[in-house]
Motif scaffolding. Structure first.
Motif, PDB file in Angstrom:
ATOM      1  N   VAL A  68      45.152 -64.157   4.000  1.00 34.28           N
ATOM      2  CA  VAL A  68      45.155 -64.881   5.275  1.00 34.28           C
ATOM      3  C   VAL A  68      43.898 -65.744   5.345  1.00 34.28           C
ATOM      4  O   VAL A  68      42.798 -65.299   5.004  1.00 34.28           O
ATOM      5  CB  VAL A  68      45.194 -63.906   6.468  1.00 34.28           C
ATOM      6  CG1 VAL A  68      45.087 -64.664   7.799  1.00 34.28           C
ATOM      7  CG2 VAL A  68      46.479 -63.081   6.437  1.00 34.28           C
ATOM      8  N   VAL A  69      44.068 -66.989   5.792  1.00 35.55           N
ATOM      9  CA  VAL A  69      42.944 -67.921   5.942  1.00 35.55           C
ATOM     10  C   VAL A  69      42.574 -68.010   7.416  1.00 35.55           C
ATOM     11  O   VAL A  69      43.453 -68.095   8.284  1.00 35.55           O
ATOM     12  CB  VAL A  69      43.322 -69.316   5.408  1.00 35.55           C
ATOM     13  CG1 VAL A  69      42.192 -70.320   5.652  1.00 35.55           C
ATOM     14  CG2 VAL A  69      43.657 -69.239   3.919  1.00 35.55           C
ATOM     15  N   PHE A  70      41.281 -67.988   7.710  1.00 39.60           N
ATOM     16  CA  PHE A  70      40.809 -68.039   9.095  1.00 39.60           C
ATOM     17  C   PHE A  70      40.043 -69.333   9.361  1.00 39.60           C
ATOM     18  O   PHE A  70      39.247 -69.788   8.534  1.00 39.60           O
ATOM     19  CB  PHE A  70      39.873 -66.862   9.398  1.00 39.60           C
ATOM     20  CG  PHE A  70      40.576 -65.552   9.589  1.00 39.60           C
ATOM     21  CD1 PHE A  70      40.966 -65.130  10.849  1.00 39.60           C
ATOM     22  CD2 PHE A  70      40.845 -64.735   8.495  1.00 39.60           C
ATOM     23  CE1 PHE A  70      41.614 -63.911  11.025  1.00 39.60           C
ATOM     24  CE2 PHE A  70      41.491 -63.513   8.660  1.00 39.60           C
ATOM     25  CZ  PHE A  70      41.880 -63.109   9.932  1.00 39.60           C
ATOM     26  N   HIS A  71      40.292 -69.899  10.535  1.00 46.43           N
ATOM     27  CA  HIS A  71      39.454 -70.951  11.123  1.00 46.43           C
ATOM     28  C   HIS A  71      39.016 -70.400  12.475  1.00 46.43           C
ATOM     29  O   HIS A  71      39.787 -70.413  13.446  1.00 46.43           O
ATOM     30  CB  HIS A  71      40.233 -72.255  11.296  1.00 46.43           C
ATOM     31  CG  HIS A  71      40.568 -72.946  10.008  1.00 46.43           C
ATOM     32  ND1 HIS A  71      39.772 -73.912   9.442  1.00 46.43           N
ATOM     33  CD2 HIS A  71      41.623 -72.785   9.169  1.00 46.43           C
ATOM     34  CE1 HIS A  71      40.311 -74.326   8.314  1.00 46.43           C
ATOM     35  NE2 HIS A  71      41.443 -73.663   8.122  1.00 46.43           N
ATOM     36  N   LEU A  72      37.799 -69.897  12.540  1.00 42.52           N
ATOM     37  CA  LEU A  72      37.314 -69.225  13.745  1.00 42.52           C
ATOM     38  C   LEU A  72      36.226 -70.051  14.422  1.00 42.52           C
ATOM     39  O   LEU A  72      35.548 -70.869  13.790  1.00 42.52           O
ATOM     40  CB  LEU A  72      36.784 -67.843  13.400  1.00 42.52           C
ATOM     41  CG  LEU A  72      37.807 -66.873  12.789  1.00 42.52           C
ATOM     42  CD1 LEU A  72      37.137 -65.572  12.372  1.00 42.52           C
ATOM     43  CD2 LEU A  72      38.948 -66.603  13.768  1.00 42.52           C
ATOM     44  N   GLY A  73      36.084 -69.827  15.733  1.00 42.06           N
ATOM     45  CA  GLY A  73      35.106 -70.575  16.500  1.00 42.06           C
ATOM     46  C   GLY A  73      35.490 -72.037  16.670  1.00 42.06           C
ATOM     47  O   GLY A  73      34.626 -72.895  16.854  1.00 42.06           O
ATOM     48  N   VAL A  74      36.782 -72.326  16.619  1.00 43.27           N
ATOM     49  CA  VAL A  74      37.257 -73.710  16.752  1.00 43.27           C
ATOM     50  C   VAL A  74      38.365 -73.769  17.801  1.00 43.27           C
ATOM     51  O   VAL A  74      38.983 -72.756  18.142  1.00 43.27           O
ATOM     52  CB  VAL A  74      37.787 -74.254  15.415  1.00 43.27           C
ATOM     53  CG1 VAL A  74      36.682 -74.263  14.373  1.00 43.27           C
ATOM     54  CG2 VAL A  74      38.982 -73.435  14.914  1.00 43.27           C
TER      55      VAL A  74
END
Length: 270
Positions: A68-74
């Protein structure tokens, strides 16, 4: 959702907006089925509010090890596509994430806009007493019910189906003339890539977390403490411990007594 994707699941690019329980549980299920999964969230650490930063980082690492790929704080600015089909998710700063399917896992609020003449929480929760009564002859249960878990505590809503069952039983009994009060221990579980996590009680804040076992290895019991008392427990692969702990929490459980239960359980297992 997996059934809806059918044979295309292995080729699907799924973007999940939100790092909620439903979001990450779905991420695990889709990734296990072969889909390419990206989680996008304004939160910097998944589940940090519920479990703390270290446990949240453990959940993220577990998902990342499984692809799983995360883009956090966006934040998401738009969904782009044509002819009714989405092709990408646009993020603040101009970055984009390719997606054939977008799942919103951003939470819900009580649908109580029609309610008049009752005190409501800011989010629309219906405030009830320990007997689930909102007003004479009127009861509320489940996700919309804001109740005090402990005496002199601010009302809160707990969105777990087990709590809804407990509420409904008390409300029904009291409708029939009983005077019962909620005295249960909230409980739920969440599954991720074959790991079964249990959560007992409820803690909005704590002053200490005590971990027995290997948290990063998903074999542990974590005690969430306030003033030396156990408010909540997060555990993985420790069902024998949680069975004893939840029983003791209903009577009030200190740090020392909880650790004794854990130690006795470990001794019995050996």
């Amino acid at each position: 959702m997996i059934d809806a994707l059918g044979d295309d699941a292995r080729h699907a690019q799924v973007a999940i907006l939100g790092s909620s329980f439903i979001g990450l549980e779905t991420a695990a299920a889709l990734r296990t089925s072969g889909a390419q999964v990206t989680v996008i969230s304004p939160d910097k650490v998944p589940f940090e509010k519920q479990f703390g930063e270290r446990a949240g980082a453990m959940f993220r690492a577990l998902h990342e090890r499984n692809g799983v790929v995360f883009h956090l704080g966006v934040k998401v600015t738009s969904l782009e596509g044509d002819e009714g089909n989405v092709h990408q998710v646009m993020l603040e700063g101009g970055e984009h994430v390719a997606a054939d399917v977008v799942l919103l896992g951003t939470g819900v609020t009580p649908a109580t806009g029609f309610v008049e003449g009752l005190p409501l929480q800011k989010d629309g929760g219906v405030i009830v007493n320990a007997g689930m009564q909102a007003a004479p002859g009127l009861y509320a249960a489940g996700d919309i019910a804001a109740f005090s878990l402990h005496e002199n505590q601010e009302p809160l809503r707990i969105e777990h189906w087990r709590v809804a069952q407990q509420h409904a039983r008390i409300a029904a009994q009291n409708m029939c003339g009983a005077r019962n009060r909620y005295a249960g221990v909230p409980y739920f579980w969440t599954d991720h890539f074959g790991k079964h996590f249990e959560y007992l009680g409820h803690a909005n804040q704590w002053d200490e977390i005590v971990v027995d076992g290997e948290l990063e290895g998903q074999q542990f019991v974590a005690l969430y403490l306030q003033d030396g008392n156990v408010l909540a427990v997060l555990a993985c692969e420790r069902e024998a411990h949680t069975a004893r702990l939840i029983d003791a929490m209903g009577r009030g459980l200190s740090r020392a007594d909880a650790l004794e239960i854990i130690e006795n359980g470990a001794t019995a297992a050996r």
